[in-house]
Design a protein around this motif. Structure first.
Motif, short mmCIF file in Angstrom:
data_model
loop_
_atom_site.label_atom_id
_atom_site.label_comp_id
_atom_site.label_asym_id
_atom_site.label_seq_id
_atom_site.Cartn_x
_atom_site.Cartn_y
_atom_site.Cartn_z
N UNK A 211 2.40 -4.82 7.53
CA UNK A 211 1.76 -3.89 8.46
C UNK A 211 0.30 -3.57 8.13
N UNK A 212 -0.22 -4.10 7.02
CA UNK A 212 -1.60 -3.81 6.63
C UNK A 212 -2.54 -4.98 6.87
N UNK A 213 -2.13 -5.95 7.69
CA UNK A 213 -3.00 -7.11 7.89
C UNK A 213 -4.35 -6.72 8.46
N UNK A 214 -4.42 -5.62 9.24
CA UNK A 214 -5.70 -5.17 9.77
C UNK A 214 -6.65 -4.75 8.66
N UNK A 215 -6.09 -4.14 7.60
CA UNK A 215 -6.94 -3.71 6.49
C UNK A 215 -7.47 -4.92 5.71
N UNK B 49 -3.19 -2.73 -3.82
CA UNK B 49 -3.33 -2.66 -2.37
C UNK B 49 -2.26 -3.55 -1.76
N UNK B 50 -1.76 -3.15 -0.60
CA UNK B 50 -0.69 -3.91 0.06
C UNK B 50 -1.24 -5.10 0.83
N UNK B 51 -2.52 -5.07 1.16
CA UNK B 51 -3.13 -6.13 1.96
C UNK B 51 -3.89 -7.12 1.09
N UNK C 296 -8.77 2.57 14.99
CA UNK C 296 -7.94 2.06 16.08
C UNK C 296 -6.96 0.94 15.70
N UNK C 297 -7.12 0.34 14.52
CA UNK C 297 -6.31 -0.83 14.20
C UNK C 297 -5.04 -0.57 13.40
N UNK C 298 -4.93 0.51 12.60
CA UNK C 298 -3.74 0.65 11.74
C UNK C 298 -2.43 0.80 12.51
N UNK C 299 -1.38 0.26 11.94
CA UNK C 299 -0.05 0.40 12.51
C UNK C 299 0.39 1.86 12.49
#
Length: 322
Positions: A43-47, A115-117, A276-279
């Motif tokens: 769920x952190x691909x945006x980061x 970090x998860x990403x 605007x991008x985080x899940x």
């Protein structure tokens, strides 16, 4: 000395140049400077996208007119950099390493950063030159590869609201702190019923599902008129009301002072994408987070808003482990 533990079965692991191992077999490999216990597909691909795209934007060392990260780190923690020598500090949610840089450049502590990403790749490029004092992991806040209750200090800035279960995230941080150690967090606050009457929460159901590249292009296309409008309303004293409905980050209260026009534009694009991008985006009250600290065994708890850098205001909770 930090003891490493497999988060899935509690087996003790050894740290080597190849990663975390057991009986000479690599369990979690080191790839591009970071030990990976999870995949990039989460769920952190945006980061991961934003921090690899804007790798140096928020790094004080690379923004000569700003010291926002340094000011925020020491204002929130109130830690004396001279007393951190040799201490083991855990950072959770490090992104591109803006606060990793502060710990590594201004103290002599050992930093374990999670970090998860895949933003860990940006962090390593920014801070990997610090060598053995810096150990970097791509891991979940809920499944970190460390034996519990080992760290002198743990911090997590600007991350909690973006996790699926905020209370469990605080619990996971708390269990990493040793007795007498300190935990410090900051997060998006709930300040009243009007908190979610904001462009961010109006558009997020749509924007968080958008492709990262598409969302970034849309922001880049519109950022100039949004900056102009936001600055105009701030100038005439209406910004506090009207700017809630302009889909751009809060220029007046969150960005460093003294940025060049180009730097301001870049920060606005980055911070607006971050809006605007985080899940997940789950702001919390100070009262709620303080109650969790009490439940998880902390004393001398501080739960207040802190102002740093002149205009920046943030919700902070910190305490000492019983």
């Amino acid at each position: 000395m930090i003891i490493y533990s497999d988060p899935h079965n509690s087996n003790e692991l050894q740290l080597t140049e190849d990663g975390l191992t057991i009986e000479g077999k690599v369990v979690y490999p080191k790839i591009n400077g970071a030990i990976r216990t999870v995949s990039d597909d989460n769920y952190t691909d945006n980061f991961g996208f934003q921090w690899n795209k804007f790798r140096t934007t928020q790094i004080d060392r690379d923004v000569k007119s700003a010291a926002q990260s340094k000011e925020r780190f020491f204002a929130v923690t109130d830690w004396d950099k001279e007393n951190l020598e040799g201490e083991n500090i855990l950072e959770v949610g490090s992104g591109a390493g803006r606060f990793s840089q502060i710990v590594l450049d201004y103290t002599k502590a050992n930093l374990f950063s999670v970090d998860y990403s895949n933003a860990v790749e940006a962090n390593f490029k920014n801070n990997g030159h610090h060598g053995d004092r810096f150990k970097l992991f791509q891991a979940s806040v809920y499944e970190m590869p460390f034996k519990k209750a080992q760290f002198d200090k743990v911090f997590c800035f600007g991350v909690l609201q973006h996790t699926p279960d905020v209370k469990q995230s605080v619990a996971s941080l708390a269990e990493m702190v040793k007795k007498g150690g300190e935990l410090a967090v900051d997060f998006y606050p709930v300040t009243g019923w009007w908190t979610k009457i904001h462009a961010k929460y109006i558009f997020r159901p749509i924007t968080k599902k958008m492709d990262n590249e598409k969302l970034l292009r849309k922001i880049e296309k519109n950022v100039d008129w949004m900056i102009t409008a936001s600055q105009f309303f701030n100038k005439i004293g209406l910004g506090k009301i009207t700017n809630r409905f302009i889909p751009i980050c809060d220029i007046k209260s969150t960005l460093p002072q003294g940025l060049t026009k180009q730097q301001l534009r870049e920060w606005c694009i980055l911070d607006t994408f971050d809006m605007f991008s985080p899940e997940y985006d789950q702001p919390q009250t100070l009262k709620t987070v303080k109650a969790w600290f009490e439940e998880f065994g902390f004393k001398n708890i501080f739960a207040e808003f802190i102002t740093y850098g002149g205009t920046n205001r943030i919700a902070v909770v910190k305490g000492i482990k019983n």
